[in-house]
Enzyme design. Structure first.
Site, PDB file in Angstrom:
ATOM      1  N   CYS A  79       0.838  -1.198   0.000  1.00 44.54           N
ATOM      2  CA  CYS A  79       0.000   0.000   0.000  1.00 44.54           C
ATOM      3  C   CYS A  79       0.880   1.258   0.000  1.00 44.54           C
ATOM      4  CB  CYS A  79      -1.004  -0.059   1.143  1.00 44.54           C
ATOM      5  SG  CYS A  79      -2.420   1.044   0.922  1.00 44.54           S
ATOM      6  N   HIS A 171      -3.204  -5.227   1.367  1.00 45.06           N
ATOM      7  CA  HIS A 171      -2.620  -5.464   2.692  1.00 45.06           C
ATOM      8  C   HIS A 171      -2.482  -6.964   2.994  1.00 45.06           C
ATOM      9  CE1 HIS A 171      -2.560  -1.339   4.323  1.00 45.06           C
ATOM     10  NE2 HIS A 171      -3.503  -1.150   3.415  1.00 45.06           N
ATOM     11  N   GLU A 173      -0.576  -8.390   5.037  1.00 48.36           N
ATOM     12  CA  GLU A 173      -0.316  -8.642   6.462  1.00 48.36           C
ATOM     13  C   GLU A 173      -1.587  -8.964   7.232  1.00 48.36           C
ATOM     14  OE1 GLU A 173      -1.181  -4.211   6.311  1.00 48.36           O
ATOM     15  OE2 GLU A 173      -0.271  -5.708   5.002  1.00 48.36           O
TER      16      GLU A 173
END
Length: 192
Positions: A79, A171, A173
């Site tokens: 991002c 994202h 993660e």
């Protein structure tokens, strides 16, 4: 154990640290120049790219980090991290690392309220599909000839790689099991 720095100036660095632990790495929060020493790789999280770039300048990290990345330190930007890695940011002249041959458009997938999740097919070995979580995400509007696209959304690249420089518009993660963090670690291990 592989030591991976997570740029911890601003943004979602804690979630990346957790994903790196799940992938079998030792995360190290990187805030100062000395924190970059002894790292095997670096992750640049999502957050606010303008603020992160200005903080990199203020803390004297921008040029030393560019030097480390140009010298071959593997890096994964997600991002805002992708924006910082991009050579070109449409309509902006903000501080950035500029080592990934892509042009990006900030917030191209909408504002915070427009955030969404979608399934993405990938050409990542062992990860044929992943959930893409887009939060004020940048769009890659141009990828140079040396950039490999590993996933698309709406006809635009959202996961790319140029050598040991990796970038995602979304994202990863936040995805359980950290499959892209595992792939990042496996790839840098096999290519070093």
């Amino acid at each position: 154990m592989v030591k991976v720095g997570v740029l911890a100036l601003q943004g979602d660095y804690a979630a990346h640290a957790q994903a790196l632990v799940a992938a079998g790495a030792e995360p190290v929060e990187a805030r100062r120049l000395g924190d970059l020493e002894g790292l095997d790789a670096l992750v640049i999280p999502g957050g606010e790219s303008t603020v992160m770039g200005l903080l990199l300048q203020r803390f004297g990290l921008l040029e030393p980090l560019k030097d480390k990345l140009r010298a071959g330190m593997p890096v994964f930007g997600t991002c805002a991290g992708l924006i910082l890695l991009a050579k070109e940011i449409e309509g902006r002249d903000q501080p950035r690392l500029g080592i990934l041959d892509v042009a990006v458009r900030r917030n191209a997938y909408g504002t915070q309220i427009d955030s969404f999740r979608t399934r993405l097919g990938t050409s990542v070995p062992g990860v044929p599909e992943i959930e893409g979580i887009f939060i004020r995400a940048p769009r890659i509007i141009r990828a140079g000839p040396g950039v490999e696209t590993l996933a698309f959304h709406g006809g635009f690249p959202v996961l790319v790689r140029q050598g040991l420089v990796f970038g995602a518009s979304f994202h990863p993660e936040l995805v359980p099991g950290a499959p892209l963090h595992r792939w990042f670690l496996e790839t840098i291990h096999s290519e070093r």
